[in-house]
Each structure stands twice: as structure tokens, then as C-alpha cells.
Design a protein around this motif. Structure first.
Motif, mmCIF file in Angstrom:
data_model
loop_
_atom_site.group_PDB
_atom_site.id
_atom_site.type_symbol
_atom_site.label_atom_id
_atom_site.label_comp_id
_atom_site.label_asym_id
_atom_site.label_seq_id
_atom_site.Cartn_x
_atom_site.Cartn_y
_atom_site.Cartn_z
ATOM 1 N N ASP A 565 19.546 10.662 30.522
ATOM 2 C CA ASP A 565 18.152 10.312 30.255
ATOM 3 C C ASP A 565 18.054 9.868 28.787
ATOM 4 O OD1 ASP A 565 15.356 10.580 29.486
ATOM 5 O OD2 ASP A 565 15.077 11.642 31.373
ATOM 6 N N PRO A 566 17.326 8.800 28.501
ATOM 7 C CA PRO A 566 17.218 8.363 27.100
ATOM 8 C C PRO A 566 16.632 9.421 26.160
ATOM 9 C CG PRO A 566 16.577 6.605 28.553
ATOM 10 C CD PRO A 566 16.753 7.811 29.421
ATOM 11 N N VAL A 611 12.442 0.681 28.850
ATOM 12 C CA VAL A 611 13.607 1.308 29.489
ATOM 13 C C VAL A 611 13.157 1.733 30.888
ATOM 14 C CG1 VAL A 611 15.303 3.170 29.362
ATOM 15 C CG2 VAL A 611 14.426 2.147 27.255
ATOM 16 N N PRO A 612 13.795 1.199 31.923
ATOM 17 C CA PRO A 612 13.227 1.369 33.251
ATOM 18 C C PRO A 612 13.570 2.695 33.930
ATOM 19 C CG PRO A 612 15.168 -0.008 33.354
ATOM 20 C CD PRO A 612 14.993 0.361 31.916
ATOM 21 N N TYR A 613 14.259 3.562 33.267
ATOM 22 C CA TYR A 613 14.620 4.792 33.970
ATOM 23 C C TYR A 613 14.424 6.021 33.076
ATOM 24 C CZ TYR A 613 18.956 5.546 31.360
ATOM 25 O OH TYR A 613 19.846 5.817 30.372
ATOM 26 N N GLY A 614 14.533 7.154 33.701
ATOM 27 C CA GLY A 614 14.383 8.452 33.030
ATOM 28 C C GLY A 614 14.379 9.485 34.146
ATOM 29 N N THR A 638 1.742 13.224 34.833
ATOM 30 C CA THR A 638 0.912 12.316 34.029
ATOM 31 C C THR A 638 1.675 11.525 32.960
ATOM 32 O OG1 THR A 638 0.391 14.024 32.422
ATOM 33 C CG2 THR A 638 -1.117 13.813 34.283
ATOM 34 N N THR A 639 2.772 12.044 32.479
ATOM 35 C CA THR A 639 3.484 11.317 31.414
ATOM 36 C C THR A 639 4.595 10.484 32.042
ATOM 37 O OG1 THR A 639 3.179 13.351 30.148
ATOM 38 C CG2 THR A 639 4.489 11.614 29.127
ATOM 39 N N PRO A 640 4.463 9.149 32.014
ATOM 40 C CA PRO A 640 5.495 8.343 32.678
ATOM 41 C C PRO A 640 6.876 8.559 32.053
ATOM 42 C CG PRO A 640 3.608 7.003 32.003
ATOM 43 C CD PRO A 640 3.417 8.355 31.402
ATOM 44 N N LEU A 641 7.875 8.678 32.911
ATOM 45 C CA LEU A 641 9.248 8.849 32.424
ATOM 46 C C LEU A 641 9.656 7.678 31.534
ATOM 47 C CD1 LEU A 641 10.944 10.119 35.710
ATOM 48 C CD2 LEU A 641 10.632 11.413 33.598
ATOM 49 N N GLN A 642 9.190 6.487 31.921
ATOM 50 C CA GLN A 642 9.600 5.305 31.150
ATOM 51 C C GLN A 642 8.970 5.301 29.759
ATOM 52 O OE1 GLN A 642 8.685 2.042 33.715
ATOM 53 N NE2 GLN A 642 10.112 2.724 35.284
ATOM 54 N N ASN A 684 3.757 -0.672 23.064
ATOM 55 C CA ASN A 684 2.304 -0.853 22.910
ATOM 56 C C ASN A 684 1.727 -1.740 24.002
ATOM 57 O OD1 ASN A 684 1.093 0.675 20.680
ATOM 58 N ND2 ASN A 684 2.744 -0.263 19.504
ATOM 59 N N ARG A 685 2.494 -2.766 24.381
ATOM 60 C CA ARG A 685 2.029 -3.658 25.458
ATOM 61 C C ARG A 685 1.843 -2.862 26.754
ATOM 62 N NH1 ARG A 685 5.830 -7.395 24.214
ATOM 63 N NH2 ARG A 685 7.171 -6.687 25.897
ATOM 64 N N GLN A 686 2.817 -2.029 27.008
ATOM 65 C CA GLN A 686 2.848 -1.338 28.298
ATOM 66 C C GLN A 686 1.929 -0.115 28.345
ATOM 67 O OE1 GLN A 686 4.682 -2.442 30.823
ATOM 68 N NE2 GLN A 686 4.367 -0.739 32.262
ATOM 69 N N TYR A 687 1.870 0.624 27.265
ATOM 70 C CA TYR A 687 1.221 1.943 27.367
ATOM 71 C C TYR A 687 -0.084 2.098 26.598
ATOM 72 C CZ TYR A 687 5.508 3.079 29.681
ATOM 73 O OH TYR A 687 6.553 3.078 30.547
#
Ligand code: BGC
Length: 923
Positions: A565-566, A611-614, A638-642, A684-687
Motif C-alpha cells: 500500500d502506498p 494512485v489507483p490502488y490502496g 468515508t476516506t477513499p483509499l486512493q 486537488n483536482r480529484q478530492y
């Protein structure tokens, strides 16, 4: 003339007295000489070992301006002032740590005797320090004449006993034993146990690296007959194998080697047998039948075999499994050469595992007739030493557990597959004393069954066992709850330092999970000297790294995923913290390519910068808020892995850039600055949620991680902070974070002006909080915020919720590293006197000496006592609005000797000071 001579004599005598008097007063002195962080180490393998010393001086503002190191090949040379290996000459430098040896090339076994003298800021010299030593290890594979031995037919589960007799024809001057016995070994010479390591050597991926220990055994070997005896257990390897090389130097200078080998080559035979240890397993425990002991097995003159006894006992305890050979002979057979484990032999520089504490159980109860339960009063890692007298063949069972059932018997459900049970079978006669060798347990309770008679408290002595890292921190405050949390964090950390940082100390896991280390390591840096420990951990991680740069979730690798996991950025952060805490650039340089490869790997997985995984992310958030509620799965709803993965990539890119800068690798710095920038933009774009002014789902984890990382655009910071504080308030002053973001929540709240809110979270007693654990009887940290005891993932001694420990030192005590002067060459003292606290006392022993920050609030008066080690400087933040309200040592601070006012900043008056003791008072 006579008169003149007298005068001259008088004058020079006077000068001498004056000079000595003043230098005794003013002199700077060097002591605590260390090589590779250790006092007088053996087995050093670094080509240019790093030297350090600690300076003392009665003067404020003392600095070293120059030093001279002498390294000699013998004590005599050194005494004569000859540095035949290295004479650094007078070096103008204020460096007193991490000084690389720069003398003649050192070969295997080379003893080095050294001393140092220093010059203080006024140019006066110190005279030479007390001498110190180090000795080189076996630097080349060809130094090893010993062969790996074992017993191929094997006795499954049992420990092997090896024995070798030999004779020394001449008096011995000195001797060394180099040993690697895996899983674990215990070395004896002529009936005496060598050293005080237990569960040695440290756990590694044995196919990559095997640690050997070096012992000075000169005092144990004598002219005439000697015996080497070694017991080897399974440990983490699972199949006993031994490598031992004893090297003797005689009084006349001649040398001899005695090595493990199969067959009858050379002089002597390595015999092997099984013995009383019938079963040994890290998870399951140890079973010991004292009737199978072979008295004198490690003594030159073997007492006659107790063949009859042994045969009888084997018959009883193995239910006649037909070990005919064992009945026939005392020493069964010759050991045979076995396949080496594959890894390179490396000297064990990590602090060895030892028995570090003994505890007397507090209570004993009898939940069922004949079943007794000891309560140690403290959850810990280690074992119990049993003292028992009874009939031969009596079988006493000790079951270890962290919790009890309602009926008072031990609940072992959360240990999962670990049996955590020791068995001792009595030989009969006098009182017998026994403790296991090749297992350890995580427990608070011990259930004793089969005890002959009624056990008393003194029939069990508890031993706390861990890597022997030196304690280097003190933290206490006026709030008892805070002190109890600190104690709970401390016990958890020490229970989980077993040559790797284990996640837990009890269940069938005990793995070195890297995500845990990412948030837990800073706490251990503040409480212990982790320099050698984490250097070893970095190597463990490097050993998991694949061609593509990926590392694994645990190191040594046993569990979890590849790629990790990153959030497992501990590979990089340990390197960075070693630099911040010890000024260690070596670890960073050694692993820089590895850090790069892991960062690049993660960067290579990104889609539009994300990063697409976690897998774990902010694992174990409170289930009442954010979890699905399963006992096995603790992934946040609630907290996205990505989000945590991408934030972690950003963190890595930034650490890469900082490390590249320190190492002078400008191209790489630019590359990682660019990666940090694109990752920040993608994050920032994503979240970023413009409408709400928050990240992700506007939970505490997402907002605090973004704030901590500095990813929030400046003008949005107030909105995010407001949302974060609101969320804490909505949760009644509680956190809703898991093990990972709890660290960043507390950090971000202080950084963005809400230390009081962080303190409120920390001092809660209701769910979810550390206080809730304490209210429910915890003495070490739970894995889950909930109180659970069933058969799922609910360790009660789990390190990863311990990041609050570092927070105590950094913000309540106020002791901080300063990136401008790594290794505490520069120190930041910035205490936050929050909430109901009226005093705090904190200390940290750095490589320069003890740093202290202790404060007390009385009415409107705030008093801060600070100690700054010689050869360092500190920036001190005294709460207050203006320098005119601050005194030091009773004088206006602006005019106090060695104190310089710099600025006023956010409710603090900021000073620069040199070394010494200071007492600031602000009104
Ligand atoms: C461990 C944790 C670890 C987790 C993965 C668990 O089994 O005990 O400490 O972090 O797996 O996230």
C-alpha cells in the motif's frame, strides 16, 4: 639570581594553577565516545566507521571549533599518542557526530583504539578523552571457514543441542566467537552461557541476509579441555541451523580457529542431539521436559548418560514413539553439513533482544479448581519464569492471554492460531526454575494448570523481553490521564520491538507492517535510541524490493501485498527521520536508489496523477463513525483509499526532493519537485470539494492529511481548518480517524492554530479515545478504538495508535528537530501550554546530549526551563506577546547572557540560544 629563579618558578607555578583552574572551569570536554552509534562495538563492518562524542562544558554557548582524532592499532600506540591507523590532525570543524574514519584501510578483525581532543569556542583545547575501542567484523565471505550444520533427519519441533570438545595447548590471550544460529540460538562455553542476548539473532529474510553476533569469549576459554555447546531453536526460520567460528589468539601470538563442520574433518566432531526442548515455536510456545536434560552437556567431562532416565522419560512424554536411538546414546550422532540459508552474513549491529525488565505478578485467582490465573497488571511481551517443586513427571501448563472470560479464565481467542502455551515437565527433587528460550508471548494473564499444590505469587517471575534500544526520553505532565497514555504508549512500543517493529505482540501475526511504521516510528525516535534498529529495518525493507521497485507490506515479507500500500512510505520516512534525529546521511545515501525505485513504482501506477490502488488507507477508524463494522475488515467507508495513496505519493516525492538536495543530487531534486507538483495538482483536482471547502467526503482523515501535507491552497486553508474543527466538535471533541490519519489530525490541528482542540481529543475518556481504552482497563494500546475480545483482529497491544506519543514530546513538551540543523544540531523548543495543563517536563537524549524543556504555569506567570547541549543551538518559543515581559535568569531576557531575541510570532516570543541551562519567565 636565586630570587629571580624563585620568582620565575612562582610565576610559572601560578600560571599553571591559574591555567588549570580556569580550564577545569571553562574546559570543554569530550566523552561518551561511540562508533557506529555503539560504545566499544565488536563486529563493525562499515569501511569508514562513523565516530561521535558528546561534549560537556560549564559555559553557556559553548561550541566545538576543532577536533583531533587518533586511532591506533594497539592500546600502547594510543597511549603513546600515536595514531598509526589515523591521525586526523587538528580539523577545524564543529562536527562532533557522524565523523567518518578516514585512516588506513581496515581489515577483518582489526582492533581500533581511539581518542579525541576538542577545542572550544575560545580556542582552548580539552586534552584527550578517555580511550574507546571498536573492532572490525568478518568483512569477506572468505573469512568464514565455518560451515552451516544441522541434523537433516531432524526431530520435528524440537531444539537441537550441538556439542564440540577441543583442547587448547597454550594459554589464551583473547578469543572471539562469531555465531549465527537460526532461528534462535544459545551459546555455552564450558558450562557458562555466553552473553545476555535472547532470541538472537535478529529476524531477517534469511535467504537475503543472516545476522551474526560477535562475542568476546577470551575469559571463558582456557588452556586444556573446552567445550562449545549450542542450543538452536526454530525461531522464524523453522529448522535449526548453526554456523559458529571461534577464533583464539594465544599468549604467544599464534592463532587457532574452531568451526562448525559436518563429518569428522580436522580435529573433533560436532555432535548433535535433541534434548528437553520438545517443542518450540514463536507463536505456540515451548514444551520442556526436564527429565530429558543431559547434565553436563556443555562441560568438558561429560557425566555418564542418564540413559535409563532418558529412556523412561521419552517413553512417557512421547508415548513410546520409538526413538530407539535416543535411548541408546547420550550424544546421538554427528551433525551434518546443511544447505546454507542463502543470505549474506552480516554483522548484527542492531541492539540485541534481551530481558529488559522483571515484574512480579500482582494477583492470583482460582477460577476453577486447580486452575490458577496470574494477573501481571501490565500487558507486555516476554515470558514467565516458573519456580516449582514437585514430583517427577508433573506437567505444568502456562497459557498466556491478554484478557479473561467472565469466569476469570484466560481468553485466548484473539491470539488466533497462536497457542501461546508453555509446558514444563518436572524432573523432581529440589525447587526447579525454568523459563523458555525460543518463544515469547504477548500477555497480561498467565493461566497455570497442573501445578503441584497451590501456587503463590512468587512462583512466577515475569520477564519483559525486547530489543535493547536505550531509552532516551522522559515525558511527564500535570495531567494524570496524559501520563497514563504516555505510559501505555511506552509499554506498547517496547512490547513490539523484537528486532523488527511488530504490529502486535501476541497473535499468530507479529509482523513488521510498514504502514504502521509510517506513523509509529516518530514516537519511538522520541522514546528510544533507534539509530541501529531502524538502520536494520531499512535493510529488511530493501530486501523485499523487486526489480520493478515495488516493496511489500511487511518486511521481512510474510504477509500482505506486493506492491505495498502506498501508505507504506516508512521506507523513505525512516531514512528521513534517521537524518533528522541523528544527522545520518549514510542510511539515506545507501537506500537512495531503493527509495527512488519505490517512489517511481508508485508514480508509474498513476492514472491522471492519482494512485489507483490502496488496501488499508486509514485502517481502523472508529466503527461507530466510519466502518462497515466487520471484525476482519477495517477499511474506512468515508476516506477513499486512493486519497491516502495519492497523498502518500506526494509525501514521498517531497521527501525524495529533500533527500536529493541533502545528497547533492540536483537533477533528481528537480525530477521529484515536478512529481510533487503534478501529484498535488491531481490530488486537488480529484478530492477538493469547492462547494464544501473540504477534501474527499469532508471527514477528519481527508482534511487533516491534506493540511498536514501542505496540499491545501493557501486561500482555502481557513475553510478546511474550519471544517476539520467543526467535525471534531460534531463528534463531541472526538477523533474519527484510524491509525494512520490520527497522527496527521493532531499535527494539523497544532500547525493551524488549534492545539487546544487536539488536546481535547487526546484527553477524552469516552469512545473513541485513548482514555476510553484506559477506562476499560487497557495497559497497552488496542488495535481497534472499540473494546473487542473475540476471535477477530483485535490485538490489545498494537503499536500503530501510538503516534500520540511523539505529539506529547513535540507539542506539549515542545522538543523538535530543526530541518536547518539535522540531528538536533539545531533544536526547536516550542511548548504549547494548552488546556488544563499546569506543567510539563520533557527530556530527550540526542547525540549531542540531553535536551530539556520543562515548563510550569502559575497564575499569569509562565516559567520555562531549557537545557541545550554543548555544540548545539536552539530556537526557543516562550508563550507571550512581547519580549519586554520575558526574563531569563531573573534579568530582562533581551539582555541575558547568551540569549538573543529574534521576533514575536503568533503569541510567542522567540529567542536564539547556545548551549547551557536557561530559565525563562514570562508574565
Ligand atoms: C495488522 C496491522 C496492519 C494491517 C494492515 C493487520 O493485520 O495487525 O497492524 O497495519 O493488518 O493494514
Amino acid at each position: 639570581m636565586r630570587h629571580l629563579i624563585c620568582c620565575a618558578l612562582f610565576t610559572s607555578a601560578f600560571c599553571l594553577v591559574w591555567a588549570t583552574g580556569s580550564s577545569a572551569e571553562a574546559a570543554v570536554r569530550a566523552g561518551d565516545l561511540r562508533c557506529e552509534y555503539v560504545t566499544n562495538p565488536l563486529g563493525v563492518e562499515a569501511a569508514r566507521p562513523r565516530l561521535s562524542w558528546v561534549l560537556t562544558s560549564p559555559q553557556r554557548g559553548e561550541m566545538q571549533i576543532a577536533y583531533q582524532v587518533l586511532v591506533a592499532s594497539s592500546e600502547e600506540e594510543l597511549r603513546a599518542g600515536e595514531g598509526d591507523l589515523w591521525d586526523s590532525g587538528k580539523v577545524t570543524s564543529d562536527q562532533s557526530t557522524q565523523i567518518p574514519y578516514q585512516g588506513k584501510t581496515l581489515s577483518s578483525r582489526q582492533p581500533c583504539y581511539w581518542k579525541v581532543r576538542v577545542w572550544g569556542k575560545n580556542g582552548e583545547g580539552s586534552g584527550y578523552s578517555e580511550p574507546a575501542t571498536w573492532e572490525m567484523g568478518l568483512l569477506s565471505p572468505s573469512d568464514w571457514k565455518a560451515k552451516w550444520i544441522g541434523f537433516t533427519p531432524g526431530w520435528p519441533g524440537r531444539a537441537l543441542y550441538f556439542r564440540y570438545s577441543f583442547s587448547l595447548k597454550k594459554p589464551v590471550k583473547e578469543a572471539r566467537a562469531y555465531i549465527a544460529g537460526i532461528g534462535y540460538y544459545e551459546l555455552h562455553i564450558d558450562g557458562t552461557r555466553v552473553g545476555d542476548h535472547v532470541l538472537d539473532p535478529g529476524w531477517t529474510d534469511y535467504s537475503k541476509r543472516v545476522l551474526y553476533s560477535t562475542y568476546d569469549v577470551g575469559g571463558l576459554l582456557r588452556q586444556g579441555d573446552n567445550v562449545l555447546g549450542v542450543i538452536v531453536g526454530n525461531g522464524w526460520y523453522g529448522m535449526p541451523k548453526l554456523l559458529l567460528q571461534v577464533e583464539v589468539t594465544y599468549a604467544d601470538g599464534a592463532r587457532d580457529q574452531f568451526c562448525t563442520h559436518g563429518g569428522s574433518v580436522g580435529a573433533g566432531i560436532w555432535a548433535v542431539t535433541s534434548g528437553p526442548i520438545l517443542n518450540n515455536s514463536v507463536y505456540d510456545g515451548e514444551e520442556y521436559d526436564a527429565r530429558l536434560e543431559k547434565p553436563g552437556w556443555d562441560l568438558p567431562r561429560l557425566t555418564p548418560p542418564h540413559a535409563e532416565d532418558a529412556a523412561g522419560a521419552i517413553g512417557e512424554s512421547m508415548a513410546g514413539q520409538g526413538k530407539a536411538a535416543e535411548r541408546a546414546e547420550y550424544w546421538i550422532t554427528m551433525a551434518n553439513e546443511v544447505e546454507p540459508p542463502g543470505g549474506r552474513l552480516v554483522s548484527q549491529m542492531i541492539d540485541p533482544i534481551k530481558i529488559m525488565d522483571t515484574l512480579h505478578p500482582k494477583k492470583i485467582s482460582e477460577p476453577k479448581p486447580g486452575v490458577f490465573v496470574y494477573d501481571v497488571g501490565q500487558n507486555l511481551a516476554g515470558w514467565g519464569e516458573l519456580r516449582v517443586k514437585g514430583e517427577r513427571g508433573t506437567r505444568v501448563t502456562l497459557r498466556f492471554a491478554e484478557s479473561l472470560y467472565l469466569d476469570g479464565s484466560v481468553n485466548q481467542e484473539n491470539l488466533l492460531k497462536a497457542a501461546a502455551t508453555d509446558v514444563y515437565v518436572l524432573k523432581g527433587g529440589e525447587e526447579e526454575k525454568w523459563e523458555p528460550r525460543f518463544t515469547y508471548h504477548g500477555f497480561r494473564y498467565i493461566q497455570v494448570e497442573g501445578f503441584p499444590g497451590r501456587p503463590e505469587l512468587q512462583n512466577i517471575l515475569v520477564k519483559a523481553v525486547r530489543s535493547s534500544v536505550e531509552g532516551n526520553g522522559v515525558f511527564e505532565s500535570s495531567n494524570e490521564l496524559v501520563n497514563r497514555i504516555q505510559k501505555m504508549v511506552w509499554w506498547t512500543e517496547v512490547s513490539n520491538l523484537h528486532s523488527v517493529s511488530t504490529d502486535c505482540s501476541q497473535r499468530s501475526e507479529r509482523q513488521a507492517w510498514l504502514p504502521d511504521l509510517a506513523v509509529r516510528s516518530e514516537t519511538s525516535f522520541y522514546n528510544f535510541n533507534m539509530s541501529r534498529f531502524y538502520t536494520k529495518v531499512l535493510n529488511d525493507i530493501a530486501d523485499t524490493q523487486a526489480e520493478d521497485g515495488s516493496i511489500t507490506d511487511t518486511a521481512p515479507f510474510k504477509y500482505g501485498f506486493r506492491p505495498a500500500d502506498p501508505v507504506d512510505f516508512s521506507y523513505l520516512s525512516l531514512g528521513w527521520f534517521l537524518y533528522q534525529h541523528y544527522g545520518d546521511t549514510q542510511a539515506m545515501a545507501d537506500h537512495f536508489e531503493g527509495f527512488k525505485a519505490w517512489t517511481d513504482y508508485m508514480a508509474g501506477t498513476t492514472k491522471d496523477g492519482i494512485v489507483p490502488y490502496g488496501y488499508w488507507g486509514d485502517w481502523t477508524q472508529p466503527s461507530a463513525y466510519n466502518l462497515e463494522g466487520s471484525d476482519q475488515n477495517a477499511v474506512s467507508k468515508t476516506t477513499p483509499l486512493q486519497l491516502t495513496s495519492t497523498g502518500s505519493l506526494y509525501y514521498c516525492a517531497r521527501m525524495m526532493s529533500q533527500m536529493a538536495e541533502v545528497l547533492g543530487r540536483q537533477d533528481e531534486k528537480a525530477k521529484y519537485d515536478a512529481l510533487a507538483e503534478t501529484t498535488a495538482a491531481a490530488f486537488n483536482r480529484q478530492y477538493w470539494n469547492e462547494a464544501v471547502g473540504a477534501y474527499g467526503n469532508n471527514d477528519q482523515a481527508a482534511n487533516s492529511f491534506a493540511l498536514f501535507l501542505g496540499l491545501v491552497p493557501e486561500k482555502q486553508v481557513p475553510r478546511v481548518v474550519e471544517n476539520l474543527v467543526k467535525d471534531v466538535q460534531a463528534a463531541g471533541g472526538h477523533l474519527t480517524t484510524g491509525y494512520f490519519c490520527t497522527k496527521y489530525l493532531l499535527e494539523a490541528l497544532v500547525t493551524y492554530g488549534h492545539a487546544d482542540v487536539a488536546y481535547e481529543i487526546v484527553t477524552q475518556k469516552t469512545y473513541p479515545s485513548w482514555g476510553f481504552m484506559l477506562e476499560n482497563g487497557a495497559t497497552t494500546l488496542w488495535e481497534r478504538w472499540e473494546q473487542v475480545t473475540g476471535g477477530g483482529m483485535n490485538s490489545h497491544n498494537h503499536g500503530f495508535k501510538g503516534s500520540v506519543g511523539a505529539w506529547f514530546y513535540k507539542y506539549l513538551g515542545g522538543i523538535n528537530t530543526d530541518p536547518q540543523g539535522p540531528g538536533f544540531k539545531r533544536i526547536i523548543i516550542h511548548p504549547y501550554p494548552v488546556g488544563d495543563l499546569t506543567w510539563v517536563r520533557s527530556e530527550h537524549t540526542s547525540m549531542y546530549g540531553v535536551i530539556r524543556s520543562a515548563w510550569r504555569k502559575e497564575g499569569k506567570t509562565f516559567q520555562l526551563k531549557v537545557t541545550v547541549p554543548v555544540n548545539t543551538t536552539a530556537t526557543v518559543y516562550v508563550p507571550g506577546s512581547d519580549v519586554s515581559h520575558v526574563a531569563e535568569g531573573g534579568k530582562p531576557a533581551a539582555r541575558a547572557a547568551g540569549v538573543q531575541w529574534v521576533r514575536n510570532e503568533n503569541g510567542a516570543v522567540v529567542f536564539e540560544v547556545g548551549s547551557g541551562d536557561y530559565e525563562f519567565t514570562a508574565k
